[in-house]
Motif scaffolding. Structure first.
Motif, PDB file in Angstrom:
ATOM      1  N   GLU A  65      -7.946 -12.301   0.012  1.00 55.80           N
ATOM      2  CA  GLU A  65      -7.265 -13.445   0.586  1.00 55.80           C
ATOM      3  C   GLU A  65      -8.238 -14.250   1.435  1.00 55.80           C
ATOM      4  OE1 GLU A  65      -2.884 -12.392   1.328  1.00 55.80           O
ATOM      5  OE2 GLU A  65      -4.000 -10.684   2.024  1.00 55.80           O
ATOM      6  N   SER A  66      -7.780 -15.400   1.928  1.00 57.97           N
ATOM      7  CA  SER A  66      -8.692 -16.252   2.680  1.00 57.97           C
ATOM      8  C   SER A  66      -9.238 -15.499   3.889  1.00 57.97           C
ATOM      9  CB  SER A  66      -7.976 -17.529   3.127  1.00 57.97           C
ATOM     10  OG  SER A  66      -6.790 -17.209   3.797  1.00 57.97           O
ATOM     11  N   GLY A  67     -10.509 -15.687   4.153  1.00 56.21           N
ATOM     12  CA  GLY A  67     -11.130 -15.031   5.293  1.00 56.21           C
ATOM     13  C   GLY A  67     -11.604 -13.618   5.027  1.00 56.21           C
ATOM     14  N   CYS A  68     -11.517 -13.148   3.782  1.00 58.18           N
ATOM     15  CA  CYS A  68     -11.939 -11.763   3.528  1.00 58.18           C
ATOM     16  C   CYS A  68     -13.443 -11.673   3.299  1.00 58.18           C
ATOM     17  CB  CYS A  68     -11.198 -11.183   2.333  1.00 58.18           C
ATOM     18  SG  CYS A  68     -11.728 -11.864   0.756  1.00 58.18           S
ATOM     19  N   GLY A  69     -14.111 -12.819   3.174  1.00 61.07           N
ATOM     20  CA  GLY A  69     -15.561 -12.798   3.036  1.00 61.07           C
ATOM     21  C   GLY A  69     -16.047 -12.916   1.606  1.00 61.07           C
ATOM     22  N   LYS A  70     -15.149 -13.205   0.668  1.00 59.63           N
ATOM     23  CA  LYS A  70     -15.593 -13.264  -0.725  1.00 59.63           C
ATOM     24  C   LYS A  70     -16.493 -14.465  -1.000  1.00 59.63           C
ATOM     25  CE  LYS A  70     -11.223 -15.250  -2.433  1.00 59.63           C
ATOM     26  NZ  LYS A  70     -10.682 -15.708  -1.128  1.00 59.63           N
ATOM     27  N   ASP A 104     -14.290  -8.511 -16.085  1.00 59.67           N
ATOM     28  CA  ASP A 104     -14.489  -7.151 -16.581  1.00 59.67           C
ATOM     29  C   ASP A 104     -14.329  -6.119 -15.483  1.00 59.67           C
ATOM     30  OD1 ASP A 104     -15.309  -7.874 -19.299  1.00 59.67           O
ATOM     31  OD2 ASP A 104     -16.965  -8.846 -18.255  1.00 59.67           O
ATOM     32  N   ARG A 105     -14.918  -6.418 -14.326  1.00 60.91           N
ATOM     33  CA  ARG A 105     -14.772  -5.494 -13.211  1.00 60.91           C
ATOM     34  C   ARG A 105     -14.387  -6.281 -11.967  1.00 60.91           C
ATOM     35  NH1 ARG A 105     -19.117  -2.020 -11.538  1.00 60.91           N
ATOM     36  NH2 ARG A 105     -20.528  -3.726 -12.059  1.00 60.91           N
ATOM     37  N   VAL A 106     -13.732  -5.607 -11.035  1.00 65.81           N
ATOM     38  CA  VAL A 106     -13.227  -6.288  -9.852  1.00 65.81           C
ATOM     39  C   VAL A 106     -13.592  -5.524  -8.587  1.00 65.81           C
ATOM     40  CG1 VAL A 106     -11.188  -7.271  -8.745  1.00 65.81           C
ATOM     41  CG2 VAL A 106     -11.176  -6.903 -11.193  1.00 65.81           C
ATOM     42  N   ALA A 107     -13.998  -6.248  -7.561  1.00 69.35           N
ATOM     43  CA  ALA A 107     -14.094  -5.662  -6.233  1.00 69.35           C
ATOM     44  C   ALA A 107     -13.066  -6.366  -5.360  1.00 69.35           C
ATOM     45  CB  ALA A 107     -15.483  -5.854  -5.655  1.00 69.35           C
ATOM     46  N   VAL A 108     -12.199  -5.599  -4.706  1.00 69.73           N
ATOM     47  CA  VAL A 108     -11.195  -6.176  -3.827  1.00 69.73           C
ATOM     48  C   VAL A 108     -11.729  -6.145  -2.410  1.00 69.73           C
ATOM     49  CG1 VAL A 108      -8.818  -6.034  -3.011  1.00 69.73           C
ATOM     50  CG2 VAL A 108      -9.389  -5.297  -5.330  1.00 69.73           C
ATOM     51  N   MET A 109     -11.709  -7.273  -1.742  1.00 68.53           N
ATOM     52  CA  MET A 109     -12.248  -7.322  -0.377  1.00 68.53           C
ATOM     53  C   MET A 109     -11.131  -7.530   0.635  1.00 68.53           C
ATOM     54  SD  MET A 109     -15.797  -9.449  -0.636  1.00 68.53           S
ATOM     55  CE  MET A 109     -16.297  -9.075   1.032  1.00 68.53           C
ATOM     56  N   TYR A 110     -11.310  -6.894   1.773  1.00 73.69           N
ATOM     57  CA  TYR A 110     -10.374  -7.089   2.885  1.00 73.69           C
ATOM     58  C   TYR A 110     -11.185  -7.086   4.170  1.00 73.69           C
ATOM     59  CZ  TYR A 110      -6.173  -6.611   5.766  1.00 73.69           C
ATOM     60  OH  TYR A 110      -5.169  -6.824   6.669  1.00 73.69           O
ATOM     61  N   LEU A 111     -11.106  -8.149   4.934  1.00 75.55           N
ATOM     62  CA  LEU A 111     -11.831  -8.285   6.206  1.00 75.55           C
ATOM     63  C   LEU A 111     -13.307  -7.902   6.104  1.00 75.55           C
ATOM     64  CD1 LEU A 111      -9.320  -7.080   8.897  1.00 75.55           C
ATOM     65  CD2 LEU A 111     -10.214  -9.377   8.578  1.00 75.55           C
ATOM     66  N   GLY A 112     -13.988  -8.471   5.117  1.00 74.38           N
ATOM     67  CA  GLY A 112     -15.424  -8.297   5.030  1.00 74.38           C
ATOM     68  C   GLY A 112     -15.895  -7.043   4.334  1.00 74.38           C
ATOM     69  N   LYS A 113     -14.967  -6.178   3.946  1.00 73.28           N
ATOM     70  CA  LYS A 113     -15.371  -4.932   3.288  1.00 73.28           C
ATOM     71  C   LYS A 113     -14.756  -4.838   1.894  1.00 73.28           C
ATOM     72  CE  LYS A 113     -16.489  -1.570   6.729  1.00 73.28           C
ATOM     73  NZ  LYS A 113     -16.482  -1.928   8.109  1.00 73.28           N
TER      74      LYS A 113
END
Lengths: 299, 350, 329
Positions: B63-68, B237-246
């Motif tokens: 989501e917005s602000g997660c650092g993606k 193909d592959r996904v990384a889910v980010m939350y608060l910079g991690k």
């Protein structure tokens, strides 16, 4: 390819577009009465400054001491004569040139210096920004007219010197405005896109930043011209500027001030000329800003 | 580097050779609080590692602000990383001198989110597309024009658009121009930062198709940054889910959508609106908002909103660990081989 | 009072731009029953927001005018109302929630001040009653610590919280009609889910009518009872929600539904509508969608289709012409 054909939105050719653009500007100008007034005053001023000698009914330098201090509408002197018997209308007409020359050359010089400083400070940031902006701050803390007087006192009188001293006092405004424009532009995504493409820094400056600050420079310049014309008049009035016998509105005021109580026309007409010029330039500048920069107006 | 027009038969074959390896990447912003207060440090990207294989589409989701987006920009050195390593074909990009990096940019390109802001309004399409070729000294001037016309046709525009300015185009057309600018140099790797989220629905699918086609044609590797899970499911193909910079979860796209492990991922997937009015979604509605990144919660950053929060989540931050084949997540629910048990908990409560 | 709360008939709006007048809305007609949620779906330039502004009487005064049609609210034509009469309706009988919760809350007022404004306007209440009402409504929309929040400013809240405040502002006077203009577009998915749940709850509780404007078919599928599909300033289809998803009649609606990634197999080329949404000045004769339509035939380019009815399912497409269908069979 499955993207489908993209139908062209406006199948106008480029030439037709160009034509409609100049028409569009004319149409926009006609819509704003202040713009029309400003524009007409500027055109009038330009005509006077180019063809002044031809238009003037008398020789502006021709002193007829017999006819000194004639009130308006006597002996063919529409606006009367001055303390040396010179025709005031002719002197006001010819004096337009001084104002135009000084206004334009000052704005070019001040704009050039200010833009260079502003761009360097805004684009490169860091210590150079700090140093340049502190200089600007210090200079901005002096009253403009005082600064002009100090510089022209050092440089001496004369047309070139007055332009130089006005520009040296006036560039800071350009520097400030251009710096903030560049700062805002730096953060625009198309600049990031240019960096991502691999465009060298200097090319980003020349090809991406400069074309986009052109509009604010034009707008600010057009608004500053009025200030410079008034400042020149003030400096000439105080005797530092354009020297007699050259006709300039400022020194006409200076010479006429001693006769203010019995011959009001000596200072009234050059005064009106200054007011109309400043008004015209400012009205036009405002219109230009609203047209070129609709975001500012919030349209 | 591939020659133009060289097409590969198969298309989406992936290799296992990593084209980009990110290790312990950090990007911290200092926010000054005035003269006498200590600065606040915002950890926009906080110690993330992943690698992208040649030819794949790797998604960063959050989501917005997660650092993606910051991650994408830091990889390309559009902002400088605080620390960490990004190896592209073995070279560490973070330590390259500016000019070397600039030179390498012809292989690493970017597509931006906002097609209105990312094109210089004063330039014509021809100038915009000539620029990459000019600065990287490719082709002679006459060949450049030919190449530009070629690429315009590929992205679905035509020669007559050459002398127009960006404001004469619609959003979708502008995004095509932005994509053309990115692929004209035949890059190997493209960071696409929310490339379709600013576009109208009917145009989004056109641009997605274009990106899929270009990937096949030019053997591109994408880092696809998006918050739109349905688009991510469709094309990555592959996904990384980010939350608060991690990164909280990293796995293959199909696995992630079939069997999300991290409670945040589960909530995120369940929050996607239904695709049909009769579809009944089991929805995990998270309480509360994303915490302020300047003041993240202690322990696991998600513990303030997590439906399965445990005592230790509040103090100890979990590490990204492999919980199934090729499926990494950072959550204490999986850390002590309690996997089966916790799975039961999760699925019964959903 | 009839069952129909809002009825728009043949609404046409004209905007005066620098380049001459354009008509962003042409011949729009639909009705909203009380207690119903009606979705208005469309892309940018479809005229969905202009329609909602017209209902609220918020069209820019000097630049636009209603050139045809009527808007009946509670059996009263509100296009004829004066600004003063309108003010009695707005915020009281009808409210609106906007897309951007930050820009639609005035930053210089506290939440409490913002929320007491409509109460002062429309209800006679003492200061204490007002405060109670405000705290109540804030609690209703799920805002924690409501007693403290009323003394805070909009910028101190997160996006989701601000949208909740917007909703509570709209709910204060218990309006009969709530217009939501893309209320969740600016929000993250998990927050969007929260807000949508909240709106469903509130609607069920208060028996309001909702006019729900969005471009997101997923949100429509979740929220709406009936849907109006708009394209380039016209209504192209009106249908009950399940009917719309099961059997869309207009090629534009079909395209929108088919092009969603979830309706395509992974990694395959998505179904896509070719071309671009036309600009208002490009709209000429014939069907507005004809240049992008895969089924377009001669008639579509020459004649504007009328609205064909198939029970409650309306669509503006020549394909539904019974004569043509007979020929095709």
């Amino acid at each position: 390819m499955e993207t489908g054909t993209v139908t062209t939105a406006n199948p106008l050719n480029v030439k037709a577009k160009k034509e409609s653009k100049s028409k569009e500007i004319a149409r926009k100008l006609l819509r704003s009465w202040t713009g029309v007034i400003g524009f007409s005053l500027i055109i009038l001023l330009l005509i006077l400054s180019i063809f002044g000698e031809v238009i003037a009914p008398f020789d502006p330098m021709d002193a007829q001491l017999r006819d000194r201090l004639l009130p308006p509408l006597t002996d063919g002197h529409l606006l009367g004569t001055d303390q040396l018997g010179r025709d005031i209308l002719s002197r006001v007409i010819v004096g337009a040139r001084v104002s135009v020359v000084i206004g334009l050359s000052t704005v070019l010089l001040a704009g050039l210096i200010g833009t260079i400083v502003g761009v360097i400070a805004g684009y490169y940031r860091g210590w150079i920004d700090i140093v340049l902006m502190r200089i600007v701050d210090v200079q901005l803390s002096f009253p403009f007219i005082l600064l002009v007087l100090v510089i022209s006192a050092v440089l001496g009188a004369g047309l070139t010197n007055i332009v130089i001293s006005l520009a040296l006092a006036g560039w800071v405004i350009f520097a400030r405005v251009i710096r903030s424009e560049v700062l805002a532009l730096r953060e625009k995504e198309f600049i990031t896109a240019a960096i991502a493409t691999g465009v060298p820094k200097l090319q980003i400056l020349v090809r991406h930043i400069l074309p986009n600050i052109f509009t604010p420079i034009i707008i600010l310049g057009s608004l500053q011209i009025g200030t410079y014309i008034i400042a020149e008049a003030s400096v000439s009035f105080l005797g530092f500027g354009v020297q007699p016998p050259t006709a300039a509105w400022g020194n006409m005021l200076d010479e006429g001030k001693d006769y203010i109580f019995n011959s009001w026309w000596l200072i009234t007409f050059p005064g009106i000329a200054i007011i109309l010029t400043a008004l015209g330039v400012n009205l036009f500048g405002d219109w230009l800003r609203d047209t070129l920069d609709p975001e500012l107006k919030g349209e | 580097m591939l020659a133009a027009g060289f097409k590969k038969a198969g298309g989406d074959e992936m290799t296992d050779i990593p084209i980009l390896e990110v290790t312990n990447l950090k990007k911290y912003y200092k926010i000054s609080q005035g003269l006498f207060k200590s600065n606040i440090v915002v950890k926009a990207v906080d110690d993330i590692s992943f690698s992208i294989k040649k030819g794949e589409t790797f998604a960063l989701v959050g989501e917005s602000g997660c650092g993606k987006s910051t991650t994408g920009r830091t990889l390309l050195r559009l902002t400088e990383a605080t620390s960490g390593e990004v190896r592209y074909k073995g070279k560490d990009l973070m330590s390259l001198p500016y000019e070397k990096m600039r030179f390498l940019r012809k292989e690493l390109q970017m597509v931006f989110q906002d097609p209105y802001a990312s094109l210089n309004p004063k330039m014509t399409i021809k100038q915009i597309l000539t620029e990459p070729l000019r600065v990287h000294k490719k082709y002679t001037p006459s060949e450049r024009t030919k190449k530009i016309i070629e690429i315009l046709k590929i992205v679905g525009l035509s020669e007559e658009h050459l002398d127009r300015h960006p404001n004469e185009f619609s959003g979708g057309q502008r995004q095509r121009i932005g994509i053309a600018r990115a692929v004209i140099l035949n890059p190997d790797f493209i960071v696409a930062d929310e490339p379709v989220s600013a576009l109208d629905v009917s145009v989004q699918s056109q641009v997605i198709n274009l990106m899929l086609d270009l990937q096949k044609e030019f053997e591109l590797t994408y880092l696809f940054i998006s918050h739109d899970l349905s688009v991510v499911e469709h094309m990555t193909d592959r996904v990384a889910v980010m939350y608060l910079g991690k990164i909280v979860e990293l796995t293959e796209t199909e696995k992630l959508f079939k069997d999300p492990k991290h409670p945040y991922t589960q909530a995120l997937i369940s929050a996607v609106p239904a695709s049909h009015p009769r579809e009944v979604k089991k929805r995990i509605v998270l309480t509360g908002d994303v915490p302020n990144p300047a003041n993240p919660p202690s322990g696991c950053a998600f513990h303030t909103r997590c439906p399965f929060v445990m005592e230790k989540c509040k103090s100890i931050a979990p590490n990204l660990t492999e919980v199934a084949d090729g499926h990494q997540t950072s959550c204490h629910l999986y850390s002590e081989k309690k996997e089966e048990k916790t799975n039961v908990i999760i699925h019964s409560e959903v | 009072m009839s069952d129909i709360l809002l009825e728009i008939k043949d609404l046409g709006i004209q905007f005066n731009t620098g380049k001459g007048p354009i008509q962003p809305i042409r011949g729009v007609s639909f009705s909203l029953k009380s207690g119903e949620t009606l979705g208005v779906v469309g892309e940018s330039g479809s005229g969905k927001s202009v329609t909602s502004l017209a209902v609220m009487g918020l069209l820019p005064e000097k630049k636009s005018k209603i050139v045809s049609g009527s808007i009946h609210f509670n059996d009263e034509d509100i296009t004829k109302l004066s600004e003063k009469q309108y003010r009695k309706l707005r915020g009281n009988e009808m409210s609106m929630i906007f897309q951007e919760p930050m820009t639609s809350l005035n930053p210089v007022f506290t939440i409490g001040e913002l929320l007491s404004e409509p109460l002062k306007q429309h209800k006679k209440m003492s200061k204490k009653e007002r405060k109670e009402a405000i705290i109540n409504v804030l609690k209703q929309v799920g805002i924690p610590r409501a007693e403290q929040i009323i003394n805070e400013y909009p910028h101190q809240l997160s996006g989701g919280m601000r949208q909740r405040v917007m909703i509570s502002l709209a709910l204060l006077c218990e309006p009969k009609l709530l217009i939501c203009d893309e209320p969740t577009t600016a929000l993250d998915v998990t927050i969007q889910a929260q807000i949508l749940e909240l709106m469903k709850e509130i609607k069920a509780e208060k028996n309001m009518s909702l006019l729900f404007i969005t471009h997101d078919l997923g949100v429509v599928a979740e929220m709406c009872d009936r849907v109006v599909v708009m394209y380039a300033g016209e209504i192209v289809e009106v249908a009950e929600i399940n009917e719309l998803f099961d059997q869309p009649l207009h090629p534009y609606t079909q395209g929108l539904i088919h092009s969603r990634p979830t309706n395509n197999s992974r990694k395959s080329a998505l179904y896509s509508i070719k071309g671009q949404v036309p600009r208002p000045e490009e709209i000429g004769i014939g069907c507005t969608f004809a240049n992008r339509c895969p089924h377009a035939f001669e008639k579509c380019l020459k004649e504007t289709p009328p609205i064909f009815e198939k029970g409650d399912h309306l669509s503006k497409c020549w394909l539904q012409d019974s004569k043509r269908q007979a020929v095709m069979k």
